[in-house]
Design an enzyme around this catalytic site. Structure first.
Site, PDB file in Angstrom:
ATOM      1  N   ASP A  49       0.852  -1.195   0.000  1.00 40.54           N
ATOM      2  CA  ASP A  49       0.000   0.000   0.000  1.00 40.54           C
ATOM      3  C   ASP A  49       0.884   1.240   0.000  1.00 40.54           C
ATOM      4  OD1 ASP A  49      -2.219   1.906   0.852  1.00 40.54           O
ATOM      5  OD2 ASP A  49      -3.293   0.006   0.943  1.00 40.54           O
ATOM      6  N   HIS A 110      -3.511   5.902   3.709  1.00 39.26           N
ATOM      7  CA  HIS A 110      -4.275   4.723   3.300  1.00 39.26           C
ATOM      8  C   HIS A 110      -3.665   3.435   3.841  1.00 39.26           C
ATOM      9  CE1 HIS A 110      -6.052   1.799   0.384  1.00 39.26           C
ATOM     10  NE2 HIS A 110      -7.070   2.629   0.398  1.00 39.26           N
ATOM     11  N   SER A 277     -11.251  -1.241   0.279  1.00 41.16           N
ATOM     12  CA  SER A 277      -9.919  -1.166   0.886  1.00 41.16           C
ATOM     13  C   SER A 277      -9.963  -1.471   2.375  1.00 41.16           C
ATOM     14  CB  SER A 277      -9.330   0.236   0.709  1.00 41.16           C
ATOM     15  OG  SER A 277      -8.849   0.445  -0.576  1.00 41.16           O
TER      16      SER A 277
END
Length: 494
Positions: A49, A110, A277
């Protein structure tokens, strides 16, 4: 008939102050599952990520430490091809280091959010709990390996990251990203997924946020565990992809977890995000609990139990019957299923890295023809009102023949607004190039704050022009003997 592992459980709740806001955990039975196991450091979960904030107050106990590396000495101590990969590797920006280096943090929160769902420090009296976050003592949860592909200077290294995880002891890979157009894929990434599976690992992917039944790779690839998103009640999240390629579903709307320190809306260090996600790391974390309970469980045993014990949610989703995989993952029923299985002799991947991994597994032979690099590429950027937010990069495919001239280049951030900047380079016939343009604020270069734009010209012919792209746009092309641009697509967070 063999009895079930547990007849009645008293649910365990961690003392993390924001656990009461993590109702997504209750929806999959985690409190009962935690009576059986809370994680184990021998289970390594790779997070591919945007990296991890290793300075985060709630990400201190469960960070993977490469046992073969001496941190900060500038050497590749374990001969795995990566220098100072103490806690993983930043494949996008091509560096690593010790936890204080800052090199494991790429572009945004994220990755930190996804990692916190998997194994934020549980029961430590701070912040939130992780699915496999342990009991509050150091090293009691699953170990988080970070692999940065959404970097500060580049978005790249996806296949290399998958191979790194497989070669360096990660049994589970959590991937909350995917292509933004249906049917598009990179064969080298699919090859890397197959390689991971062949090594006995499990690759988990977000299904995508396009409210679509189309095939969005890699989440729809049959070599991954594709995860759709639900709300806490079990209804499909309005944005979640669905269909026959989804394998299982998990909570993803909304999910409270860790973010970069100082950037959250809850105590500055935590925030609620929504997306497939967020569903993906729930499944990766539950699988990590399974390996913590049954350390010799095979890939097939783990997945068989996950799918066979999932909660049927068809009644809650009458328009999506059979399109949300096996149903909603049930952490307690999954562990109970594993507990009734006899131990297997099938080995899991070694926790120690192999001496010489292949960084990008592929069966495609290298071209043997001479490399012709007589094509001229021009990249132009007309800046908006905030030129310091814009950067771009051009990279040549790693599979290019060695005798090709590397025309890779970067530019930005810029100093002047309303100004045309351009750079020129030579590119090679038959070689694939990837162009990424970034806006650090996330609003592109057109149209709210100035009429900015970018373009790519090959031999004087314009291939692409844009500007209204949010935080990132990607263009991939392969020059022909005249002029190219044979493939155009992008990928982003799910």
């Amino acid at each position: 008939v063999e009895p079930a592992l547990v007849v009645k459980m008293s649910p365990w709740e961690p003392n993390d102050p924001h656990f009461s806001l993590q109702s997504h955990y209750s929806s999959i039975g985690l409190e009962n599952a935690w009576e059986l196991t809370k994680g184990d450091p021998s289970v390594v979960v790779q997070v591919i990520d945007s990296g991890l904030d290793l300075a985060h107050e709630d990400l201190q106990n469960n960070i993977w430490q490469n046992p073969g590396e001496i941190c900060g000495n500038g050497e590749d101590d374990d001969d795995n091809g990566y220098v100072d990969d103490c806690h993983g590797y930043n494949h996008a920006d091509n560096h690593a280091g010790d936890a204080s280096s800052g090199n494991y943090l790429g572009d945004g929160s994220h990755g930190t959010h996804c990692a916190g769902t998997i194994a934020a420090d549980s029961n430590n009296g701070v912040g939130v709990a992780g699915v496999a976050g342990g009991d509050g003592s150091v090293g009691s949860g699953a170990s988080l390996m970070t692999s940065v592909v959404f970097g500060q200077t580049s978005v790249s290294g996806f296949a290399e990251a998958l191979a790194y995880g497989a070669d360096n002891g990660a049994q589970i890979s959590s991937n909350s990203w995917g292509y933004t157009a249906p049917g598009v894929y990179d064969q080298v990434i699919l090859d890397a997924i197959d390689y991971y599976n062949d090594e006995g690992g499990i690759v988990v992917f977000a299904a995508g946020n396009d409210d679509s039944e189309a095939c969005y790779y890699p989440g729809c690839y049959d070599g991954v565990v594709g995860v759709a998103a639900l709300d806490d009640n079990g209804a499909r999240a309005y944005f979640s992809n669905y269909g026959g390629t989804v394998d299982i579903s998990a909570p993803g709307h909304p999910v409270l977890s860790t973010v970069i320190m100082g950037e959250g809306s809850v105590d500055s260090n935590y925030d609620s995000y929504s997306g497939t996600s967020m569903a993906c790391p729930h499944v990766a974390g539950v699988l990590a609990l399974g390996l913590s309970l049954q350390t010799t469980a095979s890939r097939n045993e783990l997945l068989d139990c996950a799918y066979s014990t999932a909660t049927n949610i068809d009644a809650l989703n009458p328009g999506y019957v059979g399109k949300l995989g096996a149903g909603r993952i049930d952490a307690f029923a999954f562990l109970d299923c594993l507990g009734t299985r006899a131990p297997t002799l099938t080995p899991v991947p070694s926790a120690l890295p192999t001496p010489a991994p292949s960084p990008i597994p592929t069966t495609t032979p290298a071209p043997t023809v001479p490399c012709v690099c007589d094509q001229t590429l021009v990249v132009g950027v007309y800046t908006d009102d905030w030129p310091g937010e814009t950067t771009w990069s051009l990279t040549m495919d790693d599979a290019a023949p060695e005798n090709c001239v590397d025309g890779s280049m970067t530019d930005g951030p810029y100093a002047a607004n309303g100004t045309l900047y351009s750079k020129e380079t030579a590119v090679c016939v038959g070689v694939t190039y990837t162009f990424h343009i970034f806006d650090s604020y996330g609003d592109g270069i057109c149209c709210a704050y100035g009429e900015g734009y970018y373009y790519l010209q090959l031999n004087g012919v314009e291939m692409v022009r844009g500007g209204e792209f949010g935080g990132l746009e990607t263009y991939v092309f392969t020059p022909t003997a005249t002029h190219g641009g044979v493939d155009s697509y992008s990928y982003s967070y799910s």
